[in-house]
Scaffold this active site. Structure first.
Site, PDB file in Angstrom:
ATOM      1  N   ASP A   1      88.702  36.745   7.862  1.00  0.00           N
ATOM      2  CA  ASP A   1      87.547  36.108   7.227  1.00  0.00           C
ATOM      3  C   ASP A   1      87.719  35.963   5.726  1.00  0.00           C
ATOM      4  O   ASP A   1      87.245  35.002   5.121  1.00  0.00           O
ATOM      5  CB  ASP A   1      86.276  36.916   7.527  1.00  0.00           C
ATOM      6  CG  ASP A   1      85.741  36.617   8.915  1.00  0.00           C
ATOM      7  OD1 ASP A   1      86.514  36.108   9.749  1.00  0.00           O
ATOM      8  OD2 ASP A   1      84.556  36.896   9.172  1.00  0.00           O
TER       9      ASP A   1
ATOM     10  N   GLU B   1      80.474  32.493   6.998  1.00  0.00           N
ATOM     11  CA  GLU B   1      80.078  33.545   6.066  1.00  0.00           C
ATOM     12  C   GLU B   1      80.119  32.974   4.656  1.00  0.00           C
ATOM     13  O   GLU B   1      81.008  32.193   4.332  1.00  0.00           O
ATOM     14  CB  GLU B   1      81.030  34.738   6.147  1.00  0.00           C
ATOM     15  CG  GLU B   1      80.865  35.567   7.404  1.00  0.00           C
ATOM     16  CD  GLU B   1      81.760  36.788   7.392  1.00  0.00           C
ATOM     17  OE1 GLU B   1      82.612  36.896   6.487  1.00  0.00           O
ATOM     18  OE2 GLU B   1      81.622  37.623   8.293  1.00  0.00           O
TER      19      GLU B   1
ATOM     20  N   SER C   1      78.999  37.676   4.714  1.00  0.00           N
ATOM     21  CA  SER C   1      80.021  38.684   4.952  1.00  0.00           C
ATOM     22  C   SER C   1      79.382  40.063   4.945  1.00  0.00           C
ATOM     23  O   SER C   1      78.342  40.281   4.311  1.00  0.00           O
ATOM     24  CB  SER C   1      81.067  38.611   3.838  1.00  0.00           C
ATOM     25  OG  SER C   1      81.824  39.791   3.774  1.00  0.00           O
TER      26      SER C   1
ATOM     27  N   CYS D   1      89.443  43.352  13.152  1.00  0.00           N
ATOM     28  CA  CYS D   1      88.619  42.623  12.191  1.00  0.00           C
ATOM     29  C   CYS D   1      87.389  41.965  12.794  1.00  0.00           C
ATOM     30  O   CYS D   1      87.132  42.057  13.988  1.00  0.00           O
ATOM     31  CB  CYS D   1      89.479  41.635  11.417  1.00  0.00           C
ATOM     32  SG  CYS D   1      90.580  42.471  10.247  1.00  0.00           S
ATOM     33  N   ASP D   2      86.691  41.248  11.953  1.00  0.00           N
ATOM     34  CA  ASP D   2      85.292  40.882  12.134  1.00  0.00           C
ATOM     35  C   ASP D   2      84.906  40.351  13.510  1.00  0.00           C
ATOM     36  O   ASP D   2      84.031  40.885  14.168  1.00  0.00           O
ATOM     37  CB  ASP D   2      84.909  39.832  11.085  1.00  0.00           C
ATOM     38  CG  ASP D   2      85.109  40.339   9.668  1.00  0.00           C
ATOM     39  OD1 ASP D   2      86.145  40.968   9.421  1.00  0.00           O
ATOM     40  OD2 ASP D   2      84.260  40.102   8.821  1.00  0.00           O
ATOM     41  N   LYS D   3      85.519  39.254  13.935  1.00  0.00           N
ATOM     42  CA  LYS D   3      85.107  38.619  15.195  1.00  0.00           C
ATOM     43  C   LYS D   3      85.960  39.079  16.358  1.00  0.00           C
ATOM     44  O   LYS D   3      85.598  38.884  17.515  1.00  0.00           O
ATOM     45  CB  LYS D   3      85.198  37.092  15.089  1.00  0.00           C
ATOM     46  CG  LYS D   3      84.538  36.517  13.858  1.00  0.00           C
ATOM     47  CD  LYS D   3      83.121  37.012  13.676  1.00  0.00           C
ATOM     48  CE  LYS D   3      82.617  36.737  12.281  1.00  0.00           C
ATOM     49  NZ  LYS D   3      83.354  37.403  11.216  1.00  0.00           N
TER      50      LYS D   3
ATOM     51  N   CYS E   1      89.349  45.735   5.523  1.00  0.00           N
ATOM     52  CA  CYS E   1      88.912  45.924   4.135  1.00  0.00           C
ATOM     53  C   CYS E   1      88.006  47.146   4.013  1.00  0.00           C
ATOM     54  O   CYS E   1      87.211  47.448   4.890  1.00  0.00           O
ATOM     55  CB  CYS E   1      88.221  44.662   3.637  1.00  0.00           C
ATOM     56  SG  CYS E   1      89.298  43.233   3.625  1.00  0.00           S
TER      57      CYS E   1
END
Length: 554
Positions: free
Chosen positions: A78, A443, A469, A119-121, A192
């Site tokens: 992202d 985001e 985000s 990570c995010d998704k 992150c």
């Protein structure tokens, strides 16, 4: 075994021949076939270190008596996709990942899966696949990156880069310092460092019971994470043998436990989208109402970057998610005693001998604030709901009134911010960035970080039918539903309209006469969908609203 469909009997001679071609031995052909769905990618820092973890999981699977097969799953960073057209693909990739795993696991009749993610998704996409397939699964989240250091000051990806852009633009730092921060902010592989979406979802995965204790917070470059990966490979064999499936782990009770932990930790607003999507795949009745109900009962006991100086490293050193569970369970009656893939129950984790640093993980009776980390807002501007990360909002901004400056894209808003056209008291309105309008619900870390970097974080509000985000801080309200293309009120806001925000009362109101709003809506013709071909066109045609999790199931 499920895999017997492709390896047993005379009619499966061609299938066995093809399996032997992959290197499977005659001794292993009758073992459990276990997939390792790996999102390894050289492109994504959260995933770049996964080759070692793949090997550890593979060793664990073989130690436990199975035969491992690694297959790839897409991964989008992202941070790298942020601020340009690439971000349109981030949220849609979640559902694509679930489809990919479903396709491979079903076509090859795998007996179980180890889902290697970070990570995010990617993490919610993998859990959605687990719920949909309902074969034994265990999740391994690869862990956060180490903190950055510049001139002996701790840096994270957000504060060392996105917010540094605003500081450089304001003349607070020079180009040499900007360059040093850029190089040192992300020193290792891993997710992150703050409680952004990746680490939020890792924490909630552990609370739900789909990963092993300490998996969420152990550093991506640590031996501890390697051991967790190995143990997960062993345990998937046990889950298959005992036929323990995601349907017995991902329940209404376990998802509500995850919501409670999310509210207590002040996680990313994206977690709401993802938990709703996971619940949808699991056939579990969890809605925004669950978040609303629990938000009045759960105080915030943890505050990490981007809302504070502490990072995931501090949370891990403080006892990790087991210490969070120990702090909450028995104190918040709504957290119930569910069981995870480790075989341990929430109660057993809470009663175990766990070190807990109460400077990082505050006791329930001495919270950081009585407010939860997240909240759902309603009003004529968002009749189906909107979300805000309270943990990122300054106390004196919890009630805010200002006048709208409207933009039909993130880029237009970003240009206005960088050209100093946004002033104290403004409410920046960004529309046509929702699931359909984006499409893909981008985001918007760049405008929120630029606002903070320009010193307006406590003086300006930002509202959108898009999303933020997990690294966002400031008075930022997203997921406004209905979105503009669906005829939402956000689509008819005019420059200068007064907007009132009251977070303690959960209100989001356009201070315009109801008759005037109705007339505007009657005459409103939404902008056309921005894409005319490819995956995003198909996505826009079937995606649900954000209050339903932005899912593509039809």
């Amino acid at each position: 075994m499920r895999s017997d469909e492709i390896k047993q009997g005379l009619q499966r001679t061609p299938h066995r021949a093809l399996l032997y071609a992959t290197g499977v031995s005659e001794k292993q052909i009758n073992k459990r076939f276990i997939g390792i769905a790996s999102s390894f990618s050289d492109l994504v820092p959260g995933h770049a270190g996964m080759r070692d973890l793949e090997r550890q999981i593979e060793k664990g699977i073989h130690t436990g008596g199975g035969q491992a097969f690694i297959f790839g799953v897409p991964a989008i960073c992202d941070g790298i996709a942020m601020g340009h057209s690439g971000m349109n693909y981030s949220l849609p990739s979640r559902d694509l990942i679930a489809d990919c795993i479903e396709s491979v696991a079903t076509a090859h009749k795998l007996d179980g899966l180890v889902l290697l993610t970070n990570c995010d998704k990617i993490t919610p996409g993998m859990i959605m696949a687990a719920a949909r397939l309902d074969i034994p699964c265990i999740v391994v989240t690869a862990g956060p990156m180490l903190d950055g250091k510049c001139q002996n000051k701790t840096l994270t990806m957000i504060k060392g880069t996105f917010e540094a852009i605003g500081k450089y633009s304001n003349g607070e730092i020079d180009s040499n310092m900007l360059n040093q921060m850029e190089i040192t902010s992300c020193p290792t592989a891993g997710a992150c460092q703050g409680l952004y979406t990746a680490n939020t979802m890792a924490c909630l995965t552990e609370v739900m019971g789909m990963s092993l204790p300490y998996c969420a917070t152990s550093s991506a470059v640590s031996a501890k994470t390697k051991r967790i990966a190995f143990d997960s490979g062993v345990i998937i064999n046990e889950l298959i043998e005992k036929d323990i499936r995601p349907s017995s782990i991902i329940t209404k009770a376990s998802i509500r436990n995850a919501i409670i932990a999310d509210l207590a930790m002040g996680g990313s607003t994206n977690s709401i989208l993802h938990l709703l999507a996971i619940a949808n795949e699991a056939g579990v009745d969890v809605t925004l109402k669950d978040f609303e109900e629990l938000s009045f009962k759960v105080p915030q006991i943890i505050k990490l970057d981007p809302s504070a100086a502490m990072t995931m490293t501090d949370l891990d050193n403080a006892g990790g998610i087991p210490a969070v569970i120990k702090t909450i369970y028995g104190q918040i009656p709504e957290m119930t005693n569910t069981k995870g893939v480790s075989g341990l129950t929430i109660s057993e984790i809470a009663k175990s001998d766990i070190w807990c640093d109460n400077e990082v993980i505050r006791p329930i009776n001495n919270p950081i604030t009585s407010n939860p980390g997240l909240a759902v807002l309603h009003g004529n501007l968002a009749p189906n709901g909107a979300v805000v990360k309270i943990s990122g909002v300054e106390k004196d901004c919890l009630e805010f009134s200002g006048h709208a400056k409207t933009f039909d894209s993130e880029e237009a808003a970003m240009q206005a911010i960088m050209e100093d056209k946004i002033n104290a008291g403004d409410v920046v309105v960004i529309r046509y960035e929702g699931p359909k309008g984006g499409p893909g619900m981008r985001e918007m870390l760049s405008p929120t970080s630029a606002i903070v970097g320009k010193g307006l974080g406590s003086k300006v509000a930002l509202i959108t039918d898009g999303r933020f985000s997990g690294g966002t801080r400031g008075l930022c309200i997203g997921h406004i539903s209905p979105e503009a293309p669906a005829g939402g009120v956000i689509g008819v806001i005019k420059d200068g309209d007064e907007i009132y925000i009251n977070i303690p009362k959960r209100e989001l109101t356009l201070k315009v006469d109801n008759g005037e709003i109705e007339q505007r809506l009657k005459n409103f013709v939404p902008n056309p969908v921005k894409v005319k071909k490819g995956y995003l066109k198909r996505y826009a045609a079937v995606v649900s609203s954000s209050d339903k999790g932005a899912v593509t199931s039809i």
